[in-house]
Structures are given as structure tokens and as C-alpha cells.
Design a protein around this motif. Structure first.
Motif, mmCIF file in Angstrom:
data_model
loop_
_atom_site.group_PDB
_atom_site.id
_atom_site.type_symbol
_atom_site.label_atom_id
_atom_site.label_comp_id
_atom_site.label_asym_id
_atom_site.label_seq_id
_atom_site.Cartn_x
_atom_site.Cartn_y
_atom_site.Cartn_z
ATOM 1 N N ILE A 91 0.875 -1.175 0.000
ATOM 2 C CA ILE A 91 0.000 0.000 0.000
ATOM 3 C C ILE A 91 0.910 1.223 0.000
ATOM 4 O O ILE A 91 1.787 1.349 0.853
ATOM 5 N N THR A 92 0.721 2.083 -0.988
ATOM 6 C CA THR A 92 1.625 3.224 -1.139
ATOM 7 C C THR A 92 1.092 4.459 -0.401
ATOM 8 O O THR A 92 -0.096 4.553 -0.084
ATOM 9 N N ARG A 93 2.001 5.392 -0.206
ATOM 10 C CA ARG A 93 1.695 6.699 0.368
ATOM 11 C C ARG A 93 0.589 7.390 -0.444
ATOM 12 O O ARG A 93 -0.311 7.997 0.115
ATOM 13 N N GLU A 94 0.688 7.259 -1.769
ATOM 14 C CA GLU A 94 -0.305 7.892 -2.639
ATOM 15 C C GLU A 94 -1.683 7.268 -2.419
ATOM 16 O O GLU A 94 -2.698 7.974 -2.451
ATOM 17 N N GLN A 95 -1.719 5.953 -2.214
ATOM 18 C CA GLN A 95 -3.011 5.302 -1.940
ATOM 19 C C GLN A 95 -3.579 5.752 -0.589
ATOM 20 O O GLN A 95 -4.794 5.900 -0.453
ATOM 21 N N ILE A 96 -2.705 5.964 0.383
ATOM 22 C CA ILE A 96 -3.166 6.455 1.685
ATOM 23 C C ILE A 96 -3.795 7.846 1.521
ATOM 24 O O ILE A 96 -4.883 8.127 2.061
ATOM 25 N N LEU A 97 -3.135 8.700 0.747
ATOM 26 C CA LEU A 97 -3.677 10.050 0.524
ATOM 27 C C LEU A 97 -4.997 9.980 -0.247
ATOM 28 O O LEU A 97 -5.950 10.705 0.069
ATOM 29 N N PHE A 129 -13.015 15.315 8.985
ATOM 30 C CA PHE A 129 -12.389 14.851 7.737
ATOM 31 C C PHE A 129 -12.414 15.895 6.624
ATOM 32 O O PHE A 129 -11.573 15.839 5.716
ATOM 33 N N GLN A 130 -13.323 16.868 6.691
ATOM 34 C CA GLN A 130 -13.211 17.982 5.733
ATOM 35 C C GLN A 130 -11.970 18.799 6.073
ATOM 36 O O GLN A 130 -11.268 19.302 5.184
ATOM 37 N N LYS A 131 -11.673 18.911 7.369
ATOM 38 C CA LYS A 131 -10.438 19.607 7.792
ATOM 39 C C LYS A 131 -9.215 18.826 7.318
ATOM 40 O O LYS A 131 -8.247 19.413 6.813
ATOM 41 N N VAL A 132 -9.277 17.500 7.459
ATOM 42 C CA VAL A 132 -8.183 16.648 6.961
ATOM 43 C C VAL A 132 -8.016 16.868 5.456
ATOM 44 O O VAL A 132 -6.897 17.003 4.947
ATOM 45 N N ARG A 133 -9.133 16.929 4.755
ATOM 46 C CA ARG A 133 -9.097 17.097 3.299
ATOM 47 C C ARG A 133 -8.332 18.367 2.914
ATOM 48 O O ARG A 133 -7.555 18.363 1.963
ATOM 49 N N THR A 134 -8.525 19.431 3.681
ATOM 50 C CA THR A 134 -7.831 20.684 3.347
ATOM 51 C C THR A 134 -6.318 20.565 3.598
ATOM 52 O O THR A 134 -5.548 21.337 3.046
ATOM 53 N N GLN A 135 -5.913 19.615 4.445
ATOM 54 C CA GLN A 135 -4.485 19.433 4.736
ATOM 55 C C GLN A 135 -3.791 18.583 3.673
ATOM 56 O O GLN A 135 -2.562 18.614 3.568
ATOM 57 N N LEU A 136 -4.558 17.791 2.928
ATOM 58 C CA LEU A 136 -3.943 16.793 2.044
ATOM 59 C C LEU A 136 -2.957 17.392 1.031
ATOM 60 O O LEU A 136 -1.893 16.818 0.806
ATOM 61 N N PRO A 137 -3.261 18.566 0.429
ATOM 62 C CA PRO A 137 -2.299 19.123 -0.534
ATOM 63 C C PRO A 137 -0.942 19.452 0.098
ATOM 64 O O PRO A 137 0.063 19.514 -0.610
ATOM 65 N N ASN A 138 -0.909 19.636 1.419
ATOM 66 C CA ASN A 138 0.359 19.948 2.088
ATOM 67 C C ASN A 138 1.157 18.697 2.445
ATOM 68 O O ASN A 138 2.244 18.795 3.006
ATOM 69 N N LEU A 139 0.583 17.525 2.172
ATOM 70 C CA LEU A 139 1.195 16.280 2.663
ATOM 71 C C LEU A 139 1.923 15.503 1.578
ATOM 72 O O LEU A 139 2.337 14.372 1.797
ATOM 73 N N GLY A 140 2.075 16.126 0.416
ATOM 74 C CA GLY A 140 2.661 15.445 -0.740
ATOM 75 C C GLY A 140 4.009 14.813 -0.475
ATOM 76 O O GLY A 140 4.345 13.790 -1.067
ATOM 77 N N ASP A 141 4.820 15.418 0.416
ATOM 78 C CA ASP A 141 6.167 14.878 0.618
ATOM 79 C C ASP A 141 6.332 14.192 1.982
ATOM 80 O O ASP A 141 7.443 13.901 2.402
#
Ligand code: ADP
Ligand code: MG
Length: 211
Positions: A2-8, A45-57
Motif C-alpha cells: 500500500i503506497t503513500r499515494e493510496q493512503i492520501l 475529515f473535511q479539515k483533513v481534506r484541506t491538509q492533504l495538498p500539504n502532505l505530498g512529501d
């Protein structure tokens, strides 16, 4: 694997699933609690959703840690700290990882159970989210031990979570707000077990590539 990308991707999809199920989860909670479980989960989880673009690395441990902090800081009610501790506990074993082996995924599921127990001190059969998560983790381990692939084991986990969720219906709540109702809490499905089932089902669907 399971990859990081799949987790995101899972977290993004889960935010949508919880949005779609907000009313359903709150209706379940209205029967035996205060009717806010869907609102709580959706807000978090809407708050989590807003964080996702910052978690790319970030590695998987870092992603889980951010989810944990976000849920703890944005969700009132029992479920914020419970889901927050669940994610925090699972972040500890996967620091620095950008993918998870099936065995490591099993460790994550085990950590979810431990996190919920650590925070909420529930026992199996207390009519809580543990009644979905614990059988799911056990079914996953058993499937792997019998030679199943990670994806097959996740399918077994989801089936066990669904059964565990449905099995909460006759139970009398022993923890949380629903326990104030005593015997009157029976004949209703536990909202937290339902959100935990949705979380696992969405994970399995994401990993299987059919969200
Ligand atoms: P609140 O009860 O504070 O309104 P929520 O409605 O968001 O919080 O969440 C209720 C859910 O939390 C319940 O359905 C149950 O699954 C879960 N829960 C409550 N207390 C515990 C506990 N001690 N351990 C595990 N899960 C719990
Ligand atoms: Mg509630």
C-alpha cells in the motif's frame, strides 16, 4: 504493497464518504446519543481534506500524525480524541515509510485497536467502534496467516467489520453517551462502529482500485 499515494487517495475518498453519510451517522447517534456523530466525523475529515495538498512529501507516519492532530483539534465529542488516538498510535510504527507491506498494514490495524482501547478503555461488546475494528484486525491477521494476499486480507477485514457493526444492534452500551440509556440503547446500531466500518471499506476499495 500500500503506497503513500493510496493512503492520501483513501483519505480524500473517505472525506467524501463521510460527507455523504453525515446524516446517516447522525441519525444513528440521535437514537442512542446526541445526534452529532455524522457532523463530528464530517467536520474532522473535511479539515483533513484541506491538509492533504500539504502532505505530498510526507511519509505515511507523518500523514497519520497530521490526521491525528487535525481530528483532535477540530472534532468535539468522544470521537475526535478516539479517532485522533487511533491515527496517532498507527503513526508510530510506520515513521519514514512510503509504502506498507501486508504485514505492516496488519500492524496499522492492530495499532488502531490499541489506540482506541488506550483512549476509551472499552471492552469488546461494549457497543463501540471497537466492535467493528477489533474483529477486522483479527480477521486480517488470520487471513494473512492462511496465505491470503494483502488485498484479500483487507476484504476479510471489511467483512468482519460489517458483521461487527451489525452485531452492535442487540448490545447494551457500556461506554460513552449511549451507556446513559442502559437497556434502552439496545436495538440500535452503534454510530462509531458504523463510521469505523466505512473507514475500512473505503480503504479496501481504494487499495483494490475501485473507490
Ligand atoms: P459523543 O458521544 O461525544 O457525542 P460521537 O457522537 O462523535 O461523540 O461518537 C459516539 C461514538 O463514539 C459511539 O458510537 C462509540 O462508537 C464511540 N465511543 C464512545 N465512547 C467510547 C469509548 N470509551 N471507547 C470506544 N468508543 C467509544
Ligand atoms: Mg454524539
Amino acid at each position: 504493497m500500500i503506497t503513500r499515494e493510496q493512503i492520501l487517495q483513501w483519505l480524500e475518498t473517505l472525506a467524501g464518504v463521510l460527507e455523504d453519510n453525515q446524516d446517516y451517522l447522525s441519525e444513528l447517534d440521535a437514537a442512542i446519543g446526541d445526534g452529532d456523530h455524522g457532523i463530528n466525523m464530517n467536520r474532522g475529515f473535511q479539515k483533513v481534506r484541506t491538509q492533504l495538498p500539504n502532505l505530498g512529501d510526507r511519509d505515511i507516519g507523518g500523514i497519520f500524525k497530521t490526521v491525528s492532530m487535525t481530528l483532535i483539534s477540530s472534532v468535539g465529542g468522544a470521537s475526535g480524541p478516539l479517532y485522533g488516538t487511533l491515527f496517532l498510535r498507527s503513526s508510530m510504527g510506520v515513521g519514514g515509510k512510503s509504502e506498507l507491506t501486508p504485514e505492516e498494514m496488519g500492524g496499522v490495524l492492530q495499532a488502531w485497536v490499541e489506540g482506541v482501547v488506550q483512549r476509551g478503555k472499552a471492552n469488546l461488546g461494549d457497543k463501540t467502534m471497537l466492535d467493528a475494528l477489533s474483529p477486522a484486525s483479527d480477521a486480517y491477521q488470520q487471513a494473512l496467516a492462511q496465505g491470503a494476499s494483502g488485498i484479500e486480507a483487507l476484504q476479510q477485514a471489511v467483512a468482519a467489520a460489517e458483521a461487527g457493526m451489525k452485531n452492535t444492534i442487540p448490545l447494551v452500551a457500556k461506554k460513552g453517551r449511549a451507556s446513559y440509556l442502559g437497556e434502552r440503547s439496545a436495538q440500535h446500531q452503534d454510530p462509531g462502529a458504523t463510521s469505523s466500518y466505512l473507514m475500512l471499506k473505503t480503504l479496501q476499495e481504494t487499495v483494490a482500485g475501485s473507490p
